[in-house]
Design an enzyme around this catalytic site. Structure first.
Site, PDB file in Angstrom:
ATOM      1  N   THR A 174      -2.954   1.900  19.946  1.00 42.22           N
ATOM      2  CA  THR A 174      -2.227   2.569  18.879  1.00 42.22           C
ATOM      3  C   THR A 174      -0.789   2.794  19.315  1.00 42.22           C
ATOM      4  O   THR A 174      -0.530   3.196  20.455  1.00 42.22           O
ATOM      5  CB  THR A 174      -2.875   3.914  18.498  1.00 42.22           C
ATOM      6  OG1 THR A 174      -2.008   4.619  17.601  1.00 42.22           O
ATOM      7  CG2 THR A 174      -3.154   4.779  19.711  1.00 42.22           C
ATOM      8  N   ASP A 183      10.074  -6.353  -4.637  1.00 41.05           N
ATOM      9  CA  ASP A 183       8.947  -6.955  -3.916  1.00 41.05           C
ATOM     10  C   ASP A 183       8.909  -8.437  -4.256  1.00 41.05           C
ATOM     11  O   ASP A 183       9.199  -8.830  -5.391  1.00 41.05           O
ATOM     12  CB  ASP A 183       7.623  -6.293  -4.305  1.00 41.05           C
ATOM     13  CG  ASP A 183       6.502  -6.658  -3.354  1.00 41.05           C
ATOM     14  OD1 ASP A 183       6.212  -5.859  -2.444  1.00 41.05           O
ATOM     15  OD2 ASP A 183       5.906  -7.750  -3.502  1.00 41.05           O
ATOM     16  N   SER A 193       4.499   6.394  12.488  1.00 37.26           N
ATOM     17  CA  SER A 193       3.283   5.811  11.914  1.00 37.26           C
ATOM     18  C   SER A 193       2.405   6.926  11.381  1.00 37.26           C
ATOM     19  O   SER A 193       2.621   8.105  11.684  1.00 37.26           O
ATOM     20  CB  SER A 193       2.513   5.025  12.981  1.00 37.26           C
ATOM     21  OG  SER A 193       1.986   5.910  13.966  1.00 37.26           O
ATOM     22  N   CYS A 194       1.411   6.560  10.593  1.00 37.22           N
ATOM     23  CA  CYS A 194       0.495   7.565  10.049  1.00 37.22           C
ATOM     24  C   CYS A 194      -0.189   8.333  11.173  1.00 37.22           C
ATOM     25  O   CYS A 194      -0.311   9.562  11.125  1.00 37.22           O
ATOM     26  CB  CYS A 194      -0.535   6.904   9.131  1.00 37.22           C
ATOM     27  SG  CYS A 194      -1.488   5.568   9.908  1.00 37.22           S
ATOM     28  N   THR A 195      -0.615   7.616  12.217  1.00 44.76           N
ATOM     29  CA  THR A 195      -1.309   8.266  13.329  1.00 44.76           C
ATOM     30  C   THR A 195      -0.363   9.144  14.130  1.00 44.76           C
ATOM     31  O   THR A 195      -0.729  10.245  14.559  1.00 44.76           O
ATOM     32  CB  THR A 195      -1.966   7.212  14.234  1.00 44.76           C
ATOM     33  OG1 THR A 195      -2.899   6.448  13.467  1.00 44.76           O
ATOM     34  CG2 THR A 195      -2.696   7.870  15.397  1.00 44.76           C
ATOM     35  N   ASN A 250      -4.566  -4.006   6.626  1.00 45.57           N
ATOM     36  CA  ASN A 250      -4.236  -5.415   6.409  1.00 45.57           C
ATOM     37  C   ASN A 250      -3.866  -6.158   7.682  1.00 45.57           C
ATOM     38  O   ASN A 250      -3.719  -7.380   7.658  1.00 45.57           O
ATOM     39  CB  ASN A 250      -3.087  -5.533   5.400  1.00 45.57           C
ATOM     40  CG  ASN A 250      -3.564  -5.409   3.968  1.00 45.57           C
ATOM     41  OD1 ASN A 250      -4.700  -5.723   3.657  1.00 45.57           O
ATOM     42  ND2 ASN A 250      -2.692  -4.928   3.094  1.00 45.57           N
ATOM     43  N   ARG A 272       0.820  -1.208   0.000  1.00 53.27           N
ATOM     44  CA  ARG A 272       0.000   0.000   0.000  1.00 53.27           C
ATOM     45  C   ARG A 272       0.860   1.268   0.000  1.00 53.27           C
ATOM     46  O   ARG A 272       0.626   2.185  -0.793  1.00 53.27           O
ATOM     47  CB  ARG A 272      -0.933   0.023   1.214  1.00 53.27           C
ATOM     48  CG  ARG A 272      -2.034  -1.020   1.242  1.00 53.27           C
ATOM     49  CD  ARG A 272      -2.953  -0.948   0.047  1.00 53.27           C
ATOM     50  NE  ARG A 272      -3.484   0.382  -0.172  1.00 53.27           N
ATOM     51  CZ  ARG A 272      -4.005   0.788  -1.333  1.00 53.27           C
ATOM     52  NH1 ARG A 272      -4.016  -0.014  -2.387  1.00 53.27           N
ATOM     53  NH2 ARG A 272      -4.493   2.001  -1.462  1.00 53.27           N
ATOM     54  N   ASN A 310      -4.509   8.233   5.891  1.00 55.76           N
ATOM     55  CA  ASN A 310      -3.437   7.471   6.518  1.00 55.76           C
ATOM     56  C   ASN A 310      -2.483   6.826   5.518  1.00 55.76           C
ATOM     57  O   ASN A 310      -1.388   6.401   5.896  1.00 55.76           O
ATOM     58  CB  ASN A 310      -4.007   6.395   7.457  1.00 55.76           C
ATOM     59  CG  ASN A 310      -5.151   5.634   6.838  1.00 55.76           C
ATOM     60  OD1 ASN A 310      -6.267   6.161   6.741  1.00 55.76           O
ATOM     61  ND2 ASN A 310      -4.901   4.420   6.394  1.00 55.76           N
ATOM     62  N   HIS A 321      -9.859   5.011  13.090  1.00 57.88           N
ATOM     63  CA  HIS A 321      -8.953   4.561  12.030  1.00 57.88           C
ATOM     64  C   HIS A 321      -9.643   3.553  11.118  1.00 57.88           C
ATOM     65  O   HIS A 321     -10.281   2.609  11.573  1.00 57.88           O
ATOM     66  CB  HIS A 321      -7.718   3.918  12.667  1.00 57.88           C
ATOM     67  CG  HIS A 321      -6.512   3.890  11.785  1.00 57.88           C
ATOM     68  ND1 HIS A 321      -6.442   3.127  10.638  1.00 57.88           N
ATOM     69  CD2 HIS A 321      -5.312   4.525  11.887  1.00 57.88           C
ATOM     70  CE1 HIS A 321      -5.263   3.303  10.068  1.00 57.88           C
ATOM     71  NE2 HIS A 321      -4.555   4.154  10.805  1.00 57.88           N
ATOM     72  N   ARG A 361     -10.893   0.994  15.293  1.00 56.39           N
ATOM     73  CA  ARG A 361     -10.869   0.677  13.867  1.00 56.39           C
ATOM     74  C   ARG A 361     -12.320   0.605  13.369  1.00 56.39           C
ATOM     75  O   ARG A 361     -13.159  -0.051  13.983  1.00 56.39           O
ATOM     76  CB  ARG A 361     -10.162  -0.659  13.626  1.00 56.39           C
ATOM     77  CG  ARG A 361      -8.672  -0.662  13.997  1.00 56.39           C
ATOM     78  CD  ARG A 361      -7.868   0.176  13.027  1.00 56.39           C
ATOM     79  NE  ARG A 361      -6.442   0.146  13.305  1.00 56.39           N
ATOM     80  CZ  ARG A 361      -5.570  -0.667  12.699  1.00 56.39           C
ATOM     81  NH1 ARG A 361      -5.998  -1.536  11.785  1.00 56.39           N
ATOM     82  NH2 ARG A 361      -4.282  -0.614  12.989  1.00 56.39           N
TER      83      ARG A 361
END
Length: 329
Positions: free
Chosen positions: A207, A35, A148-150, A180, A10, A310, A176, A230
């Site tokens: 979190t 990858d 992290s995004c948060t 995955n 992602r 995010n 949030h 979530r």
């Protein structure tokens, strides 16, 4: 700046989209992508994205390369990145999600990259950096975590409020979207609540941002608590912060001060509109403060709310931090 991307999930794919479609990608050369997935799958998932829509250009696959609008990017399938020659890379963006040990984090350096930026929290990082909050900590670090995004969203907001009025204490809830790390239907995970279907329920959980806030804003250590819920949406999350202020302020004065501070910030946005989460998709800010949701009670208790994409916002910060790393000694 020359970069390599290790892990084309992602965040890896979103980073490449930004490089190829936004001004943030100006002057960035992607030396290669690595990858373990089949090349056909990598090309397909880059071209067709359920969150951001189809890529607005031509995507093709050649032997050993992803070709986007005629731009040929070598595509590798090495489980161990040390098998690659990354000697031309200023920064390896490690987006695998597994670079938590020193051995894994240092593999990019062993492959020849000058520095490594990890797309998540990592105990192996020499510095954890939230762009616009503790950017100076990049200096001297070869392995950096982009937090992290948060954390990027909360730290920018907490720093703003603390600068305007001082924070005595506070509690943050991140609302949030599912990721995955959760199953879409009930399936065993390490955490009971996170074992429940992410597309079916709101799931109370923890979190990592709370520990990382203490790292990037050490003067507030122990004063901010937090939790996560979530929710069954695929894109865009929110921060709901309630803080007890050191300096009493009338609501009107506070709003003026917050708006002025947000306008000076390199990572914060502001909206006076009554928006919903889908309106914030593909916004590059770490957090967009929602003015209609901000309240103050008894001149000291503040409730402030903000939105963050995010994936898109976090990927934008990856590129911002990588640029600073490439510049730093």
């Amino acid at each position: 700046m020359k970069i390599a991307i290790n892990g084309f999930g992602r965040i890896g794919r979103t980073i490449l989209r930004q490089i190829l479609t936004t001004a943030r990608g100006s002057g960035i050369q992607v030396l290669c992508i690595n990858d373990i997935a089949e090349p056909e799958m990598c090309a397909y998932l880059f071209q067709y994205d359920s969150t951001f829509g189809p890529f607005p250009g031509q995507v093709a696959l050649e032997t050993g390369a992803l070709v986007v609008d005629g731009r040929r990017i070598p595509l590798h399938q090495q489980a161990n990145v040390t098998a690659l020659d990354l000697s031309g890379a200023d920064v390896l963006l490690d987006c695998t999600g597994i670079a938590r040990s020193t051995d894994l984090a240092e593999r990019g350096l062993s492959a020849g990259a000058t520095k490594v930026l990890i797309s998540g929290p990592s105990p192996a990082a020499e510095a954890t950096v939230v762009y616009g909050v503790n950017t100076k900590d990049i200096k001297g670090a070869r392995i950096v975590s982009n937090a992290s995004c948060t954390t990027n969203a909360v730290a920018a907001l907490v720093q703003l409020v603390d600068q305007v009025a001082g924070i005595d204490s506070g509690h943050m809830t991140t609302i949030h979207c599912y990721t995955n790390s959760q199953p879409m239907v009930d399936a065993p995970r390490g955490d009971f609540a996170r074992s429940r279907g992410g597309a079916q329920s709101m799931v109370p959980t923890t979190t990592s941002a709370m520990h990382l806030i203490d790292v990037v804003l050490p003067h507030l250590r122990g004063r901010i608590s937090g939790a996560a819920v979530r929710v069954p949406t695929a894109s865009v999350s929110a921060v709901d912060l309630v803080a007890r202020l050191n300096t009493p302020l009338a609501e009107a004065d506070l709003m003026v001060a917050l708006r002025a501070a947000a306008d000076r910030s390199p990572v914060l946005g502001w909206t006076d509109q009554p928006l919903v989460s889908s309106d914030l998709r593909a916004r590059p800010e770490s957090l967009v403060i929602a003015a209609p949701e901000t309240r103050i009670v008894d001149s000291r208790q503040l409730r402030i709310f903000g939105w963050y994409d995010n994936e898109w916002g976090f990927s934008a910060r990856m590129l911002d931090v990588a640029a600073k790393m490439a510049e730093a000694d």
